[in-house]
Enzyme design. Structure first.
Site, PDB file in Angstrom:
ATOM      1  N   GLU A 108       0.849  -1.195   0.000  1.00 28.85           N
ATOM      2  CA  GLU A 108       0.000   0.000   0.000  1.00 28.85           C
ATOM      3  C   GLU A 108       0.883   1.242   0.000  1.00 28.85           C
ATOM      4  OE1 GLU A 108      -2.815   1.012  -0.515  1.00 28.85           O
ATOM      5  OE2 GLU A 108      -4.434  -0.044   0.495  1.00 28.85           O
ATOM      6  N   ASP A 112      -3.969   4.966   6.466  1.00 26.93           N
ATOM      7  CA  ASP A 112      -4.540   6.130   7.148  1.00 26.93           C
ATOM      8  C   ASP A 112      -5.357   5.596   8.331  1.00 26.93           C
ATOM      9  OD1 ASP A 112      -6.146   8.417   7.729  1.00 26.93           O
ATOM     10  OD2 ASP A 112      -5.943   9.155   5.709  1.00 26.93           O
ATOM     11  N   LYS A 140       0.289   7.018   8.329  1.00 30.91           N
ATOM     12  CA  LYS A 140      -0.269   8.207   8.991  1.00 30.91           C
ATOM     13  C   LYS A 140      -0.887   7.707  10.290  1.00 30.91           C
ATOM     14  CE  LYS A 140      -2.344  11.425   6.128  1.00 30.91           C
ATOM     15  NZ  LYS A 140      -3.555  12.031   5.488  1.00 30.91           N
ATOM     16  N   PHE A 161      -2.318  16.136   4.203  1.00 34.75           N
ATOM     17  CA  PHE A 161      -2.740  15.534   2.926  1.00 34.75           C
ATOM     18  C   PHE A 161      -1.542  15.476   1.997  1.00 34.75           C
ATOM     19  CE2 PHE A 161      -4.715  14.694  -1.016  1.00 34.75           C
ATOM     20  CZ  PHE A 161      -5.961  14.167  -0.764  1.00 34.75           C
ATOM     21  N   ARG A 174      -0.077  12.412  -9.256  1.00 36.60           N
ATOM     22  CA  ARG A 174       0.510  11.079  -9.070  1.00 36.60           C
ATOM     23  C   ARG A 174       1.908  11.013  -9.678  1.00 36.60           C
ATOM     24  NH1 ARG A 174      -3.651   7.616  -7.189  1.00 36.60           N
ATOM     25  NH2 ARG A 174      -5.714   8.050  -8.030  1.00 36.60           N
TER      26      ARG A 174
HETATM   27  C1  PRP Z   1      -5.700   5.229  -0.300  1.00 36.33           C
HETATM   28  C2  PRP Z   1      -4.607   4.199  -0.048  1.00 36.33           C
HETATM   29  C3  PRP Z   1      -5.301   3.128   0.731  1.00 36.33           C
HETATM   30  C4  PRP Z   1      -6.360   3.892   1.490  1.00 36.33           C
HETATM   31  C5  PRP Z   1      -5.875   4.124   2.892  1.00 36.33           C
HETATM   32  O1  PRP Z   1      -6.387   4.904  -1.470  1.00 36.33           O
HETATM   33  O2  PRP Z   1      -4.054   3.716  -1.245  1.00 36.33           O
HETATM   34  O3  PRP Z   1      -5.883   2.142  -0.106  1.00 36.33           O
HETATM   35  O4  PRP Z   1      -6.552   5.152   0.846  1.00 36.33           O
HETATM   36  O5  PRP Z   1      -6.877   4.729   3.674  1.00 36.33           O
HETATM   37  P1  PRP Z   1      -7.453   4.059   4.997  1.00 36.33           P
HETATM   38  O6  PRP Z   1      -6.291   3.501   5.769  1.00 36.33           O
HETATM   39  O7  PRP Z   1      -8.128   5.211   5.703  1.00 36.33           O
HETATM   40  O8  PRP Z   1      -8.426   2.993   4.603  1.00 36.33           O
HETATM   41  P2  PRP Z   1      -7.359   5.949  -2.206  1.00 36.33           P
HETATM   42  O9  PRP Z   1      -8.748   5.763  -1.687  1.00 36.33           O
HETATM   43  O10 PRP Z   1      -6.776   7.318  -2.093  1.00 36.33           O
HETATM   44  O11 PRP Z   1      -7.366   5.449  -3.720  1.00 36.33           O
HETATM   45  P3  PRP Z   1      -6.197   5.488  -4.828  1.00 36.33           P
HETATM   46  O12 PRP Z   1      -5.067   4.643  -4.274  1.00 36.33           O
HETATM   47  O13 PRP Z   1      -6.803   4.874  -6.044  1.00 36.33           O
HETATM   48  O14 PRP Z   1      -5.780   6.921  -5.049  1.00 36.33           O
END
Ligand code: PRP
Length: 184
Positions: A108, A112, A140, A161, A174
């Site tokens: 990942e 978050d 994070k 962010f 990106r």
């Molecule tokens: C981000 C990241 C994780 C998730 C983490 O994806 O890649 O999959 O958020 O957040 P969490 O720990 O609060 O669940 P995002 O939704 O930004 O999609 P992307 O990778 O396609 O930009």
């Protein structure tokens, strides 16, 4: 051309506030992670699973720092409409290869709240892997809602962010080769 593109982000009026992790530190840390992972998975059947889209650049760099045989496969997910933040996701693109009996390294870009990774770990474990470990470039940790074991962690970052190195704001940024903080 490239210099002008990056100067525009770092000096002018734009959405980027500052660079949080410059490219050289990122690549150094990714290579350290690659070395540790290579040691841990020596002689093991390693299946790297990267979660799209955010992790595609990290996964690509990490894979090139592995000195063990590894396959790469991708999963794409989206939150169920009406349940944002619940951690319940819909798989929009599933793995192409079976992971049963194999050693999964879930990659990942950022953890978050931890809800997404927690859900993914649960559904991947149901497929009967030999083991499953989580590798996240950014942690994070201040925002964590669920306790998650991150076996391989790049950086712990504050609650800001971030964009770049695969991560986006409204699908932009990106392609920045560093991690930057978005202007508040
Ligand atoms: C981000 C990241 C994780 C998730 C983490 O994806 O890649 O999959 O958020 O957040 P969490 O720990 O609060 O669940 P995002 O939704 O930004 O999609 P992307 O990778 O396609 O930009």
């Amino acid at each position: 051309m490239k210099e002008n593109f990056h100067k525009k982000f770092l000096t002018g009026e734009n959405e980027i506030a500052k660079v949080l992790i410059p490219q050289n530190r990122l690549l150094q840390r990714v290579s350290e992670l690659g070395a540790v992972i290579s040691q841990d998975y020596e002689d093991k059947d390693l299946a790297v699973v990267a979660i799209l889209k955010g992790s595609f650049i990290f996964a690509a760099d990490l894979l090139r720092d592995l000195t063990v045989n590894a396959t790469i496969d991708f999963m794409s997910i989206s939150s169920y409409a009406g349940q944002p933040g619940s951690g319940v996701v819909r798989i929009t693109k599933d793995l192409e290869e079976s992971v049963t009996g194999r050693h999964i390294l879930l990659v990942e870009d950022i953890i978050d709240t931890g809800l997404t990774a927690n859900y993914l770990i649960r559904i991947l474990k149901e497929r009967g892997p030999a083991s499953l470990s989580l590798c996240a470039l950014l942690d994070k940790s201040a925002r964590r809602l669920i306790d998650l074991p991150i076996a391989y962690r790049g950086f712990d970052i504050p609650d800001v962010f971030v964009v770049g190195y695969g991560m986006d704001f409204q699908q932009k940024y990106r392609n920045l080769p560093y991690i930057a903080v978005l202007r508040a």
